[in-house]
Design a protein around this motif. Structure first.
Motif, short mmCIF file in Angstrom:
data_model
loop_
_atom_site.label_atom_id
_atom_site.label_comp_id
_atom_site.label_asym_id
_atom_site.label_seq_id
_atom_site.Cartn_x
_atom_site.Cartn_y
_atom_site.Cartn_z
N LYS A 174 17.33 14.47 35.14
CA LYS A 174 18.48 14.78 34.31
C LYS A 174 19.75 14.14 34.88
CE LYS A 174 21.04 18.79 32.90
NZ LYS A 174 21.38 20.08 33.48
N PHE A 175 19.87 14.24 36.19
CA PHE A 175 21.03 13.66 36.88
C PHE A 175 21.03 12.13 36.74
CE2 PHE A 175 22.63 12.22 41.22
CZ PHE A 175 23.95 12.24 40.84
N ALA A 176 19.86 11.51 36.94
CA ALA A 176 19.77 10.05 36.83
C ALA A 176 20.09 9.60 35.41
CB ALA A 176 18.37 9.58 37.24
N ALA A 177 19.63 10.38 34.44
CA ALA A 177 19.90 10.03 33.05
C ALA A 177 21.41 10.08 32.77
CB ALA A 177 19.16 10.98 32.11
N TRP A 178 22.05 11.08 33.33
CA TRP A 178 23.50 11.21 33.14
C TRP A 178 24.23 10.03 33.79
CZ3 TRP A 178 27.55 11.67 36.66
CH2 TRP A 178 28.80 12.01 36.10
N LEU A 179 23.81 9.70 35.01
CA LEU A 179 24.50 8.67 35.77
C LEU A 179 24.32 7.30 35.14
CD1 LEU A 179 26.21 8.85 38.29
CD2 LEU A 179 24.18 8.58 39.69
N THR A 180 23.19 7.09 34.44
CA THR A 180 22.97 5.78 33.83
C THR A 180 23.36 5.76 32.35
OG1 THR A 180 20.67 6.36 33.42
CG2 THR A 180 21.13 5.11 35.43
#
Lengths: 319, 303, 426
Positions: free
Chosen positions: C322-328
């Motif tokens: 979820k965090f990686a999706a937000w950051l990208t």
């Protein structure tokens, strides 16, 4: 300090039959020494001997750091390492750096030791002074000397320049880079070894020198025919330890430049650095293990040569 | 009873002769007078020992161009604190953590090596058991084995235990070593009279108690030296920590190696960091350098 | 005397022990990653500069108060690579989110089963097709979220161009350089003839730019190594080295002297992917004259770019995803671009005025957003194939180029050695 051991105690011992309790005490008395020495043997077996033997097993497998054991592949790793030009360059470099660091180092250590082996004022000061570099970590030494030996405007090249000597390409020419790396090793260990040799020199009885003086020997003659023979066992010890260490040199070449690969053409790639690069950069544990065993062989051969040479020297010495 | 005066030693003729020789030797140490040349030579050696460190202080107190400056001043500049701060706060380096780790590892290993070596040395020197001689020879022989070459399986072992990137991976393999055992055996042999041990045993002291309250205190001078050398060796060790640790959890040498591995390298910062990392050992050297010197010299006589 | 010394030693050791205990207490105190009261700590490991500032990461924690983020930054991509694979092999120790670079992506794809599957309808179509395809394994699992790409332009020193009588305005420079590599070399000779100074930094960087324009340079799509028989490789190798005899400043990329020459004018041009802008402005902050032209020899080229992955060994894989999706997501990537010049791989970003209108003050107020979007459009949509051996072969090629530039070997000798090294790989 008083260094004496006593004659056996003469207290009488009771000869009565042993009770169960005494029998247990007796057993524990016998077992205790083994318990006391066991930590070394257990640790050596687990982290020393086992890994060394297991290295042979890994070297006969295709084995990746990430993927693990991918099966037996016989001597393929050895064949591929021995067929790799880099292996031979690394062997050349290791031997070259080892010679450049041990030969001048022992000569200088002998000179320093004989200078210290006189009736100096402030003995401790001088002895501590030569030992100072020993507490500087090899990594720190490498970082400092890597800059002193910079190719463009490095301090050493600047210094050479003031004498009209053109800049040396310390990070390009193989031999120059070996000299630079050997200098780091020498910086850290010469003082240490001169203290080792100094101790041996101080154990030479003074009357040997007196006899030599009566025979009309000068300082140099005394050094060669009294001092050197007198410290022979220590000298051999220093040479052997510097062989084992010198052939495994890693820290200094690894940090000699910022990339750590041993130079664009492996100018200062050593066998241990090659082993590291195979294992932890290419992730090929199989080949890295093969290099480990080959390096083991190289060290054994050099150890043997040392042993034979020093035997010959010592038999000649006793005459 | 341990505090009582040492019993009068009964010397065997051979031992008495050996002691006489030893005393002679001490008297007959070459008393040659050093010439001015001798002092000059040693002075140069001393200068060469200090100069690289002083030069790095000059660079570390300058700016990013100092390392390449042909006219670098012999007087340190004013940027040392600033550069050292930059090195210590570089997020890729984890300097403070490295310092903590290095202190932890070096003290733990030193304490452990001293304890286990003295224990084993006591057994070899003062207790009688089958196989004592061969086992001691074996230990000495292992010193010539380049165990460093077993790094691949050792790494696999650490991975198995989940110890990659932990301090256990550095501490555990170093808990005791052959040199320490040999060193303590030599010392205990000559420093502790057999009859003290025997007397303690007859008085009913357990074996461990006589070790703890007799052998350990007497062995203290040698133990101190062993601790010092182990401390220095552990503090400066690079190869294995570099393999098994990562930038997130380094020891000081590993952290120092990271200072240079950067896209842009400011060498005044690198050398400032290097000097700061060397300071603890310099302090140790000032406090205990004399012990180091005599440790080297005693070890050498026996080797 | 003896006793005092011993006492001082003991004191010294005691002091050090004390400090050690305190320090290690601090060290382990900061290391607490356990769950406490539903709170979780996510670690993210990146390298060099992704543009992930503390402020940017704080935005995520503000939206997700139960999450704490720890950001570990390795200095170089090489360090990050070694760390990544070592811990992937060890089965533990990786961060929850690990950044990886495109150069070692193929090597990583061999172990895609050790990475968490990030496929999600919510992110379908977020990236350029080739960017997402490269991080999708044979089973259709997407294992990396694209961050940036490296569309290349030409950076140049307008002050040095002026000295040489070349055009200085970026549009004129682009028009003047327009063409293939031969044109770029031709102008270079013109510059060298007038000034006697070097045109570009190194043979290695130029070779990198040229080689990235071939679809199968070192390896066939099935991974077979063709580096030694592919005529393009040898031709590129020789051309670059022959031209470099006078055009190159012979300064290896990332070497100290290379950085120094950014300020001193050791070279007049450089192949310039988006992320290089930050490198230049960061390391030659006081130098004026750097500019960027909307042109690249032989059309377009991509150099570098990265992904975020979630190792399957992590404890909080779903949270990490979820965090990686937000950051990208495009919005965050644009902020990262503003921080560090990392040009987005997200399609939606290209219409965003925050990107299209981006201007870089250091590069003489160049409209870098617009320029890089043009350069990205010029990149061949089927990217060059880079297999598991790419990293090793390219490393050998780069070393071969350096050997010639350092004057250790002739072109022939160096090429012969490269061939034997590649053969040893097989």
């Amino acid at each position: 300090m008083t260094t004496t051991s006593a004659a056996p105690s003469r207290r009488p011992r009771s000869r009565a039959p042993l009770t169960g309790r005494q029998r247990f005490a007796n057993f524990s008395y016998r077992a205790t020494p083994y318990v006391y020495i066991s930590p070394f043997f257990i640790l050596f077996a687990v982290v020393g001997l086992f890994p060394l033997v297991y290295t042979a097993y890994v070297s006969l497998h295709e084995w990746s750091l990430v993927g693990g054991d991918a099966g037996w592949n016989g001597l393929d790793n050895y064949a591929s390492v021995l067929g790799d030009r880099k292996f031979w360059i690394a062997l050349r470099n290791s031997v070259s750096i080892f010679l450049l660091s041990s030969v001048p180092q022992i000569i200088f250590a002998l000179l320093i030791a004989s200078a210290l082996d006189t009736n100096l004022r402030a003995k401790t000061f001088w002895r501590m002074g030569v030992l100072l570099p020993y507490v500087v970590a090899p990594v720190a030494v490498a970082l400092i000397f890597g800059q002193l030996f910079a190719d463009q405007f490095g301090a050493i090249n600047n210094l050479l320049g003031t004498f009209g000597i053109p800049p040396v390409r310390w990070h390009v020419d193989p031999l120059s880079s070996h000299v630079a790396i050997a200098t780091m090793v020498n910086f850290r260990w010469t003082g240490y070894n001169s203290l080792v040799l100094l101790a041996a020199m101080q154990a030479i009885p003074r009357d040997y020198y007196e006899a030599a003086v009566i025979d009309g020997a000068g300082r140099i003659r005394q050094f060669l025919s009294v001092t050197i023979p007198g410290i022979r066992p220590t000298l051999i010890f220093v040479i052997i330890t510097s062989t084992i260490g010198g052939l495994q040199i890693f820290d200094e070449p690894r940090l000699y430049d910022q990339f750590g690969q041993g130079g664009s053409d492996s100018q200062w790639l050593t066998l241990t650095l090659y082993l590291y690069n195979l294992g932890w950069d290419r992730f090929d544990f199989g080949k890295a293990s093969a290099v480990a065993w080959l390096l083991f062989l190289v060290i054994a051969i050099f150890g043997l040569i040392n042993l034979l040479l020093s035997r010959r020297i010592s038999t000649e010495g006793t005459r | 009873m341990t505090t009582g005066p040492a019993p009068i030693p009964l010397l065997s003729p051979a031992q008495a002769a050996r002691n006489r020789r030893r005393r002679m030797r001490r008297l007959t140490v070459a008393q040659r007078k050093p010439g001015i040349l001798g002092y000059a030579f040693l002075g140069v050696v001393l200068l060469l020992s200090i100069l690289p460190l002083y030069w790095s202080l000059l660079v570390a107190s300058g700016d990013s161009t100092s390392a390449r400056d042909p006219n670098l001043s012999w007087i340190p500049g004013v940027h040392f604190i600033e550069n050292a701060y930059a090195a210590m706060t570089n997020p890729a380096v984890n300097f403070w953590k490295a310092l903590g780790n290095s202190l932890l590892v070096s003290t733990t290993v030193s304490a452990s090596v001293v304890f286990f070596s003295t224990l084993a040395g006591y057994a070899f020197a003062k207790l009688k058991f089958k196989g004592r001689g061969p086992l001691l020879v074996f230990i000495v022989a292992t010193m010539a084995v380049p165990t460093q070459l077993g790094v691949v399986p050792l790494y696999l072992l650490m991975a198995q235990y989940g110890w990659i990137d932990t301090m256990q991976a550095i501490i555990v393999p170093a808990l005791v070593n052959a040199f320490g055992v040999f060193w303590m055996t030599q010392y205990v042999q000559q420093a502790i009279p057999d009859e003290i041990i025997e007397a303690a045993r007859v008085d009913g002291a357990s074996s461990f108690r006589s070790f703890w309250s007799i052998a350990l205190p007497i062995a203290r001078p040698a133990a101190t030296m062993l601790a010092l050398f182990t401390f220095v060796a552990t503090w400066t060790n690079f190869f294995w920590p570099f393999i098994v640790l990562t930038p997130q959890n380094p020891t000081l040498p590993v952290a120092l190696s990271l200072l240079q591995a950067n896209y842009f390298v400011d060498y005044s910062v690198v050398l400032a960091g290097t000097l700061v990392a060397t300071v603890p050992l310099i302090i140790l050297f000032v406090v205990a350098g004399k012990q180091l010197v005599s440790g080297i010299m005693q070890g050498a006589v026996k080797a | 005397m003896r006793t005092t010394l011993r006492a001082r030693t003991a004191l010294g050791i005691a002091t050090i022990t004390g400090v050690a205990l305190i320090a290690s207490g601090c060290a382990s105190g900061g290391d607490n990653t356990g769950d406490e009261g539903g709170e979780i700590t996510l670690t993210i490991a990146s390298f060099n500069d992704f543009g992930y500032t503390d402020e940017l990461l704080a935005e995520y924690t503000a939206e997700n108060p139960n999450v704490k983020i720890v950001h570990n930054r390795a200095a170089t991509s090489n360090d990050a690579r070694a760390n990544f694979f070592q811990k992937l092999g060890a089965g533990s120790g990786l961060a929850d989110v690990e950044a990886i670079e495109v150069d070692w992506l193929p090597e990583m794809m061999q172990y895609s089963n050790k990475l968490y599957d990030l496929s999600d309808p919510a992110v379908d179509g977020r990236w350029l097709d080739w960017k997402a395809a490269a991080a999708t394994d044979a089973d259709g699992r997407l294992v990396g979220y694209g961050t940036d790409i490296g569309p290349e332009a030409i950076c140049y020193r307008s002050d040095l161009f002026a000295e040489a009588g070349l055009p200085t305005d970026r549009a004129e420079v682009a028009a003047y350089l327009e063409g293939d590599w031969d044109r770029y070399f031709e102008v270079g000779h013109e510059y060298v003839a007038k000034t006697g100074k070097a045109w570009y930094d190194s043979a290695g960087a130029t070779y990198q730019g040229m080689s990235n324009q071939f679809s199968n340079f070192y390896e066939k799509n099935d991974g077979t190594i063709i580096a030694t028989e592919n005529a393009d490789v040898e031709k590129t190798f020789r051309t670059v080295l022959e031209e470099s005899a006078d055009l190159s400043a012979k300064l290896g990329q990332w070497s100290d002297d290379w950085f120094g020459a950014l300020s001193t004018g050791g070279y007049a041009t450089m192949l310039c992917p988006g992320w290089m802008l930050g490198v230049i402005s960061g390391n030659a902050a006081d130098t004026t004259g750097w500019d960027i032209a909307d042109v690249f020899p032989g059309g377009g080229g991509n150099w570098g770019g990265s992904y975020l992955t979630v190792p399957a060994q992590g404890k909080h894989t779903e949270e990490a995803k979820k965090f990686a999706a937000w950051l990208t997501a495009p919005e965050q990537q644009i902020k990262a671009f503003q921080n560090a010049g990392t040009f987005p791989s997200q399609v939606a970003a290209y219409d965003d005025s925050a990107l299209t209108g981006a201007v870089n003050e250091y590069f003489n107020n160049a409209p870098v957003g617009e320029i890089l979007i043009n350069r990205a459009n010029a990149v061949d949509p089927t990217p060059p194939f880079k297999g598991p051996n790419y990293f090793k072969i390219n490393d050998a090629a780069q070393q071969a180029l350096t050997r010639v530039e350092e004057g250790q070997q002739s072109i022939d000798e160096s090429w012969a050695q490269f061939v034997s090294e590649v053969e040893a790989l097989g």
